[in-house]
Motif scaffolding. Structure first.
Motif, PDB file in Angstrom:
ATOM      1  N   LEU A 237      34.465  14.413 -49.604  1.00 61.33           N
ATOM      2  CA  LEU A 237      34.839  13.238 -50.370  1.00 61.33           C
ATOM      3  C   LEU A 237      34.411  13.497 -51.811  1.00 61.33           C
ATOM      4  O   LEU A 237      33.237  13.779 -52.076  1.00 61.33           O
ATOM      5  N   SER A 238      35.356  13.439 -52.744  1.00 57.28           N
ATOM      6  CA  SER A 238      35.018  13.704 -54.136  1.00 57.28           C
ATOM      7  C   SER A 238      34.043  12.653 -54.635  1.00 57.28           C
ATOM      8  O   SER A 238      33.962  11.546 -54.099  1.00 57.28           O
ATOM      9  N   GLU A 239      33.307  13.002 -55.676  1.00 55.16           N
ATOM     10  CA  GLU A 239      32.333  12.067 -56.237  1.00 55.16           C
ATOM     11  C   GLU A 239      33.027  10.813 -56.738  1.00 55.16           C
ATOM     12  O   GLU A 239      32.497   9.702 -56.614  1.00 55.16           O
ATOM     13  N   ALA A 240      34.223  10.946 -57.301  1.00 46.16           N
ATOM     14  CA  ALA A 240      34.943   9.777 -57.799  1.00 46.16           C
ATOM     15  C   ALA A 240      35.304   8.832 -56.655  1.00 46.16           C
ATOM     16  O   ALA A 240      35.125   7.609 -56.756  1.00 46.16           O
ATOM     17  N   ASP A 241      35.807   9.385 -55.537  1.00 47.18           N
ATOM     18  CA  ASP A 241      36.151   8.549 -54.380  1.00 47.18           C
ATOM     19  C   ASP A 241      34.898   7.930 -53.762  1.00 47.18           C
ATOM     20  O   ASP A 241      34.895   6.763 -53.354  1.00 47.18           O
ATOM     21  N   LEU A 242      33.845   8.731 -53.692  1.00 42.72           N
ATOM     22  CA  LEU A 242      32.593   8.227 -53.123  1.00 42.72           C
ATOM     23  C   LEU A 242      32.039   7.089 -53.969  1.00 42.72           C
ATOM     24  O   LEU A 242      31.611   6.049 -53.440  1.00 42.72           O
ATOM     25  N   ARG A 243      32.071   7.283 -55.265  1.00 38.08           N
ATOM     26  CA  ARG A 243      31.552   6.243 -56.144  1.00 38.08           C
ATOM     27  C   ARG A 243      32.385   4.961 -56.040  1.00 38.08           C
ATOM     28  O   ARG A 243      31.857   3.849 -56.101  1.00 38.08           O
ATOM     29  N   ALA A 244      33.696   5.123 -55.871  1.00 38.40           N
ATOM     30  CA  ALA A 244      34.558   3.945 -55.732  1.00 38.40           C
ATOM     31  C   ALA A 244      34.180   3.144 -54.491  1.00 38.40           C
ATOM     32  O   ALA A 244      34.114   1.904 -54.531  1.00 38.40           O
ATOM     33  N   ILE A 245      33.912   3.832 -53.383  1.00 41.75           N
ATOM     34  CA  ILE A 245      33.508   3.135 -52.157  1.00 41.75           C
ATOM     35  C   ILE A 245      32.164   2.441 -52.361  1.00 41.75           C
ATOM     36  O   ILE A 245      31.977   1.270 -51.976  1.00 41.75           O
ATOM     37  N   VAL A 246      31.228   3.152 -52.971  1.00 39.65           N
ATOM     38  CA  VAL A 246      29.904   2.569 -53.200  1.00 39.65           C
ATOM     39  C   VAL A 246      30.002   1.321 -54.069  1.00 39.65           C
ATOM     40  O   VAL A 246      29.383   0.289 -53.781  1.00 39.65           O
ATOM     41  N   ASN A 247      30.802   1.406 -55.115  1.00 39.64           N
ATOM     42  CA  ASN A 247      30.935   0.259 -56.025  1.00 39.64           C
ATOM     43  C   ASN A 247      31.606  -0.925 -55.334  1.00 39.64           C
ATOM     44  O   ASN A 247      31.197  -2.077 -55.519  1.00 39.64           O
ATOM     45  N   ARG A 248      32.627  -0.652 -54.545  1.00 37.94           N
ATOM     46  CA  ARG A 248      33.348  -1.745 -53.887  1.00 37.94           C
ATOM     47  C   ARG A 248      32.521  -2.359 -52.753  1.00 37.94           C
ATOM     48  O   ARG A 248      32.595  -3.565 -52.511  1.00 37.94           O
ATOM     49  N   ALA A 249      31.759  -1.542 -52.070  1.00 35.07           N
ATOM     50  CA  ALA A 249      30.969  -2.050 -50.932  1.00 35.07           C
ATOM     51  C   ALA A 249      29.818  -2.936 -51.392  1.00 35.07           C
ATOM     52  O   ALA A 249      29.408  -3.856 -50.667  1.00 35.07           O
ATOM     53  N   GLU A 250      29.272  -2.658 -52.571  1.00 34.93           N
ATOM     54  CA  GLU A 250      28.181  -3.454 -53.130  1.00 34.93           C
ATOM     55  C   GLU A 250      27.028  -3.636 -52.141  1.00 34.93           C
ATOM     56  O   GLU A 250      26.492  -4.733 -51.973  1.00 34.93           O
ATOM     57  N   GLY A 251      26.653  -2.564 -51.481  1.00 35.60           N
ATOM     58  CA  GLY A 251      25.482  -2.599 -50.617  1.00 35.60           C
ATOM     59  C   GLY A 251      25.710  -3.148 -49.231  1.00 35.60           C
ATOM     60  O   GLY A 251      24.762  -3.275 -48.453  1.00 35.60           O
ATOM     61  N   ASN A 252      26.954  -3.459 -48.874  1.00 36.91           N
ATOM     62  CA  ASN A 252      27.250  -4.014 -47.557  1.00 36.91           C
ATOM     63  C   ASN A 252      27.691  -2.899 -46.619  1.00 36.91           C
ATOM     64  O   ASN A 252      28.712  -2.248 -46.852  1.00 36.91           O
ATOM     65  N   ALA A 253      26.929  -2.684 -45.556  1.00 37.48           N
ATOM     66  CA  ALA A 253      27.184  -1.563 -44.654  1.00 37.48           C
ATOM     67  C   ALA A 253      28.545  -1.673 -43.970  1.00 37.48           C
ATOM     68  O   ALA A 253      29.290  -0.691 -43.870  1.00 37.48           O
ATOM     69  N   PHE A 254      28.882  -2.873 -43.499  1.00 38.90           N
ATOM     70  CA  PHE A 254      30.168  -3.048 -42.808  1.00 38.90           C
ATOM     71  C   PHE A 254      31.329  -2.788 -43.767  1.00 38.90           C
ATOM     72  O   PHE A 254      32.307  -2.135 -43.415  1.00 38.90           O
ATOM     73  N   PHE A 255      31.211  -3.308 -44.978  1.00 44.32           N
ATOM     74  CA  PHE A 255      32.275  -3.080 -45.955  1.00 44.32           C
ATOM     75  C   PHE A 255      32.436  -1.584 -46.218  1.00 44.32           C
ATOM     76  O   PHE A 255      33.558  -1.071 -46.319  1.00 44.32           O
ATOM     77  N   ALA A 256      31.304  -0.885 -46.356  1.00 51.87           N
ATOM     78  CA  ALA A 256      31.355   0.555 -46.615  1.00 51.87           C
ATOM     79  C   ALA A 256      32.065   1.287 -45.479  1.00 51.87           C
ATOM     80  O   ALA A 256      32.903   2.165 -45.706  1.00 51.87           O
ATOM     81  N   GLU A 257      31.735   0.907 -44.244  1.00 47.00           N
ATOM     82  CA  GLU A 257      32.364   1.557 -43.086  1.00 47.00           C
ATOM     83  C   GLU A 257      33.869   1.315 -43.065  1.00 47.00           C
ATOM     84  O   GLU A 257      34.663   2.236 -42.811  1.00 47.00           O
ATOM     85  N   GLU A 258      34.276   0.097 -43.342  1.00 39.38           N
ATOM     86  CA  GLU A 258      35.701  -0.230 -43.344  1.00 39.38           C
ATOM     87  C   GLU A 258      36.430   0.498 -44.469  1.00 39.38           C
ATOM     88  O   GLU A 258      37.561   0.966 -44.307  1.00 39.38           O
ATOM     89  N   LEU A 259      35.793   0.618 -45.625  1.00 40.33           N
ATOM     90  CA  LEU A 259      36.419   1.313 -46.749  1.00 40.33           C
ATOM     91  C   LEU A 259      36.546   2.803 -46.488  1.00 40.33           C
ATOM     92  O   LEU A 259      37.503   3.447 -46.919  1.00 40.33           O
ATOM     93  N   VAL A 260      35.578   3.374 -45.774  1.00 42.27           N
ATOM     94  CA  VAL A 260      35.674   4.790 -45.398  1.00 42.27           C
ATOM     95  C   VAL A 260      36.874   5.017 -44.487  1.00 42.27           C
ATOM     96  O   VAL A 260      37.649   5.962 -44.665  1.00 42.27           O
ATOM     97  N   VAL A 261      37.027   4.125 -43.514  1.00 41.28           N
ATOM     98  CA  VAL A 261      38.177   4.229 -42.603  1.00 41.28           C
ATOM     99  C   VAL A 261      39.478   4.133 -43.385  1.00 41.28           C
ATOM    100  O   VAL A 261      40.421   4.898 -43.158  1.00 41.28           O
ATOM    101  N   ALA A 262      39.534   3.196 -44.336  1.00 39.82           N
ATOM    102  CA  ALA A 262      40.741   3.036 -45.139  1.00 39.82           C
ATOM    103  C   ALA A 262      40.998   4.269 -45.988  1.00 39.82           C
ATOM    104  O   ALA A 262      42.151   4.701 -46.147  1.00 39.82           O
ATOM    105  N   THR A 263      39.954   4.852 -46.525  1.00 39.53           N
ATOM    106  CA  THR A 263      40.102   6.060 -47.346  1.00 39.53           C
ATOM    107  C   THR A 263      40.628   7.215 -46.522  1.00 39.53           C
ATOM    108  O   THR A 263      41.505   7.972 -46.950  1.00 39.53           O
ATOM    109  N   GLU A 264      40.091   7.372 -45.314  1.00 42.79           N
ATOM    110  CA  GLU A 264      40.556   8.451 -44.441  1.00 42.79           C
ATOM    111  C   GLU A 264      42.022   8.274 -44.073  1.00 42.79           C
ATOM    112  O   GLU A 264      42.755   9.246 -43.879  1.00 42.79           O
ATOM    113  N   ALA A 265      42.461   7.014 -43.979  1.00 42.86           N
ATOM    114  CA  ALA A 265      43.856   6.740 -43.621  1.00 42.86           C
ATOM    115  C   ALA A 265      44.764   6.753 -44.844  1.00 42.86           C
ATOM    116  O   ALA A 265      45.979   6.565 -44.716  1.00 42.86           O
TER     117      ALA A 265
END
Length: 981
Positions: A237-265
């Motif tokens: 996962l590129s740093e730019a994509d990783l940072r986008a997930i981190v910023n959007r999740a805002e510390g929420n574990a469930f949100f982060a997991e869902e965003l990872v799934v969306a990114t993979e898809a």
């Protein structure tokens, strides 16, 4: 808790170790602690259930019994005491006889068992109270009875959905407490507790009860979210994509997991489950509040009160009531005179839920309000709203203004996006809306400049090339010239296969001989293009003309640029000191003029000059200054700024500061262009190779695609890969890697040879020499023939560079010596065409000395190791140890495991001595005595039967250990310290 989502069973606990320890302590898990009651609060998805799972595991590991019950969202029809029914139901399944005994002792238990729930509220108010009291006493007694057999942990989840009866029972248990070791942990969603929520008052009351502790579970740190995402995402996962997930999740574990799934898809919108979860709270708002929230979602993360009021159109009273509803429900959060969504993803979910027509109307209302200055806003906001409202004219003009604003404040990334949007809106001249006055050439040039400044010159090339093709013969001579200059500038920055010299030559023909601003710019870029092709005389000529004309027409930036080109050419022509003075003046002048590009270019060239001279400390300072300056002006990935950071890392690698290399190349928390990240990975790969991290070869998958974009990426990563493969004994793979790098760079740069070839050849020759002795005779002959080819190619590259008048500098000299020494070692170890002992030893002594002059710490140590191996085989063990010991010291300091293994394999045991650190070796004592007598290196060499180069190495070590500036001072210090007695 046994029915938890599957992903929670496999997702590691990240970033919650401290909270878990606090929770366990408050619940009484540590030995000797008192059992307690904990109210665990946190937003939906923040990780409460995962933390409770870990608490349960820790309790069961300590011999506790654990029971869990859940509250469910049944609205107003929730079954009373549901979590306690779940607990007793599980007990009935696990221990039927135990529950039967409880029923006999406490008949009220039957009312809570699944399948036997009956209404036990009578018509009499008194009897109802009695039965509730009996029931509460029964539950308390059940937990007391269970605790007789050992500590008990009761976990109650999602209490925000609890019915009134359950809340009353919890209050009774918290107030009554337990005689035995019973701990209760109840979790609830803090973001669900709006002002009128019934649990809000209950929690306030419970928190005042002694022994009841409230533990808020805040968002995960960005670092923890990063670790979580890395653990969830199988691929790179590129740093730019990783940072986008981190910023959007805002510390929420469930949100982060869902965003990872969306990114993979490959999805760009919110996953359905996540959107549904987020929208629940919005759906519960009143109509006015929903209208306000929908309007706010179009504004982005934050919107001012005045702007929101202008768009919504509600009267002040209704607007205030609607905002109060949204704030109390934790949908919007007030901040000064503005409102923002409690979570950015909530705003995204609301926006995605808007109907197309509704979305257009809201954006049009925002654009109108901003255009009429009803509320303050930026050009970027106006551009976004106008574009979404299909107002092309307003969006076009605002996009250009937004791009200009972004460039003015050091935001080239944003500026490039705005300019590209404007170009897109301008579109085909035939379809262009009336009233849209477009200067496509100027806009293209601005977009290209912004893209280059943001670190993406390849896209700048594509953008300008597209406009050149689109305008074709319709472009005037001036327009085509300006586009050609922009294209050539991007090509020079991008290491592209486009011939910048051809472009500037055509531009020079188009602009004509008459003095003009445009001709000065063309001359300047033409000089740069000639310099890049090593056409020194031509470059000097054109840079001189550019300088003269720029002075005449008043273009200070062109003057600085042409002067910088001339200064760089002075270095190539063999006058580095004059070049240094020129560059230092350029940097001072550029800083005074506010010419950031010239300042960065000057600092970068200054660093390169010092690096070529082997003055690594000064090179590091210049590169660091350029990198810091680039960051300060908002251009961290711009040419020369990012190049300086890259070279700062390489300089640190050469100087032996490997941990500093990893610090410089760490882009965590940044948003680098993909190519910049690949370069950082490539430099870090060199450290991984030196430390023997074989798994680092996996990183080549991230770097290899960029070889075709920049030959330097191939050289950097390919050299590290050669060492990784060679150290693993994969000689064929190392040879193939070498060939692939050379072929790629030759094709990319359109050259027959390039300077780095000698380094690549030397590395491969070293691994061939290391492994040739284990091969059969026929294989040895084949490897030797290949070694002959490698040496010839490397030396040819050096010869071609020197024939063009280019100095190869200390670095080139060192690698040329190394290639020759490795080739001799290959012949020696293969047993074919064996060199003489003096020839072999002298070659390696020259190599050690050359790398010492350059200052390459690791290669000095590696060369010493191989010289020590030769000397030891020749029976010269004392001399061998004098080289092996410092090599080993360096290898230990750097963590260079392959070099340590090489030293061990060669039998280079460390010298056993009780000498203090920095003490002279016996050989150094011997040489120091002769130095004190005034003997030269040559005289000492003859007397001791060693080479003059070896004497030079020893003298350097003596001076360093004594802290002396020269031989005379060393002799004086030695006499003062009694070292010559």
């Amino acid at each position: 808790m046994e029915d938890v989502p599957a992903h929670l069973l496999t997702t590691p606990l990240v970033g919650r170790r401290h909270e878990l320890d606090d929770l366990a302590r408050l619940a009484g898990l540590p030995p000797g602690s008192a059992a307690g009651v904990v109210l665990l609060a946190g937003d939906a998805g923040v990780g409460k259930t995962r933390l409770l799972m870990e608490l349960r595991d820790r309790a069961e590991g300590a011999g506790w019994r654990t029971l869990a019950g859940h509250c469910l969202d049944f609205g107003d029809s929730a079954l009373p005491y549901l979590p306690f029914t779940e607990i007793l139901g599980r007990l009935a399944q696990e221990s039927p006889s135990f529950v039967t005994g409880l029923s006999d002792a406490h008949p009220a238990v039957r009312h809570l068992l699944p399948g036997q729930r009956v209404l036990f509220v009578s018509a009499s108010g008194d009897s109802e109270d009695v039965e509730r009291t009996e029931l509460f006493e029964t539950v308390h007694a059940v937990f007391e009875r269970l605790a007789e057999d050992g500590p008990l942990l009761v976990v109650l989840e999602d209490v925000h959905w609890a019915d009134q009866s359950t809340r009353d029972l919890l209050g009774f248990l918290f107030q009554r407490r337990f005689a035995g070791p019973v701990s209760v942990v109840a979790s609830y969603r803090s973001d669900d507790l709006h002002r009128r929520h019934p649990l809000r008052g209950a929690v306030a009351q419970w928190s005042r009860i002694p022994g009841v502790h409230r533990l808020p579970l805040g968002p995960l740190s960005d670092t923890a979210v990063r670790r979580l995402v890395r653990s969830l995402h199988a691929g790179h996962l590129s740093e730019a994509d990783l940072r986008a997930i981190v910023n959007r999740a805002e510390g929420n574990a469930f949100f982060a997991e869902e965003l990872v799934v969306a990114t993979e898809a490959g999805a760009h919108t919110l996953p359905g489950d996540l959107a549904s979860l987020l929208m629940v709270r919005v759906d519960q708002l009143g109509e006015d509040a929903r209208q306000v929230v929908r309007a706010a979602s179009c504004a982005g993360r934050q919107v001012s009160h005045d702007l929101l009021a202008a768009v919504v159109g509600l009267d002040p009273g209704r607007l205030d009531a609607a905002l109060r509803d949204a704030v109390d429900s934790n949908v919007l959060v007030p901040s000064g005179a503005s409102y923002s969504f409690r979570h950015a993803l909530l705003g995204e979910a609301v926006y995605d839920d808007l109907l197309p027509g509704e979305r257009v109307r809201l954006h049009a209302a925002y654009a109108d309000a901003l255009s009429r200055n009803v509320a303050q806003g930026t050009a970027a906001e106006l551009a976004r709203h106008a574009r979404a409202a299909h107002d092309v004219v307003t969006a076009f003009r605002a996009s250009i203004d937004a791009g200009d604003d972004a460039m003015a404040v050091g935001g080239p990334d944003d500026a490039a996006r705005h300019y590209e949007v404007a170009l897109e809106l301008a579109g085909d001249p035939v379809r262009r809306p009336e009233g849209l006055d477009v200067d496509v050439v100027t806009l293209t040039a601005r977009a290209s400049e912004a893209l280059i400044a943001s670190g993406d010159p390849h896209r700048a090339m594509q953008l300008v090339s597209d406009q050149v093709d689109r305008l074709g013969t319709e472009a005037s001579a001036e327009e085509r010239t300006r586009l050609l200059v922009a294209l050539a500038t991007a090509a020079l920055m991008a290491d592209a296969d486009v011939d910048a010299l051809d472009l500037t030559t055509e531009a020079l023909g188009l602009v004509g001989p008459e003095p003009s601003v445009l001709r000065a710019k063309v001359l300047n870029v033409h000089a740069h293009a000639n310099a890049s092709r090593q056409r020194v005389d031509e470059a000097v000529r054109w840079a001189g003309e550019a300088l003269e004309l720029a002075r005449e027409v008043g273009l200070p930036r062109v003057m600085l640029s042409a002067t910088t080109t001339l200064a760089k050419l002075e270095e190539r022509s063999g006058d580095p000191d004059r070049s240094r003075r020129s560059l230092e003046r350029i940097v001072v002048q550029a800083r005074a003029d506010g010419d950031v590009t010239a300042e960065l270019r000057g600092l970068h060239h200054l660093g390169a000059l010092y690096f070529e001279l082997g003055r690594l400390d000064e090179a590091a300072d210049a590169y660091a200054a350029a990198s810091r300056r680039a960051v300060a002006v908002g251009r961290p990935w711009a040419p020369y700024g990012f190049d300086a950071r890259l070279m700062a890392a390489i300089t640190s690698y050469v100087a032996g500061h490997w941990d500093e290399v990893l610090r410089i190349t760490d882009v965590t928390g940044e948003s680098p262009p993909a190519m910049a990240e690949a370069f950082m990975t490539a430099v870090a790969l060199a450290v991984a190779a030196g430390r023997g991290e074989s798994s680092a070869l996996e990183r080549m998958e991230r770097i290899r695609p960029w070889w075709d974009r920049d030959g330097f990426a191939a050289i950097l990563s390919g050299a590290a890969a050669i060492d990784l493969l060679g150290d693993a004994g994969e000689l064929d793979a190392a040879l193939a890697m070498h060939d692939s790098v050379v072929e790629t760079v030759r094709e990319r740069w359109q050259v027959k040879t390039f300077m780095a070839q000698v380094r690549l050849a030397a590395l491969v020759l070293g691994h061939l020499a290391q492994g040739v002795a284990e091969r059969a005779t026929a294989e040895r002959e084949a490897l030797l023939r290949r070694g002959d080819e490698l040496l010839a190619a490397g030396l040819e590259a050096i010869g071609r560079a020197e024939s063009r008048g280019r100095s190869i500098g200390p670095e080139g000299t060192a690698w040329a010596a190394r290639a020759e020494a490795e080739h001799l070692r290959l012949r020696w170890r293969s047993g074919i065409d064996i060199p003489t002992e003096d020839e072999l030893v002298s070659a390696w002594e020259r190599t050690v000395g050359a790398f010492e002059e350059f200052g390459h710490v690791y290669e000095v140590a590696r060369s010493r190791s191989r010289l020590a191996g030769v000397l030891r085989t020749l029976g010269r063990t004392t001399e061998a140890r004098e080289h092996a010991d410092p090599a080993r010291e360096t290898a230990h300091r750097l963590g260079a495991q392959p070099l340590l293994a090489e030293l061990r394999a060669a039998g280079a045991a460390p010298q056993r001595t009780e000498a203090e650190p920095g003490a002279l070796t016996p050989r150094e004592h011997e040489i120091l005595a002769l130095v004190a007598q005034g003997r030269s290196n040559g005289e000492i060499a003859k007397q001791l039967y060693i080479s003059a180069k070896t004497v030079s190495v020893h003298v350097s070590n003596i001076l360093a250990k004594l802290g002396a500036a020269g031989r005379t001072e060393a002799a004086a210090l030695a006499r003062r310290r009694g070292l010559l007695d």
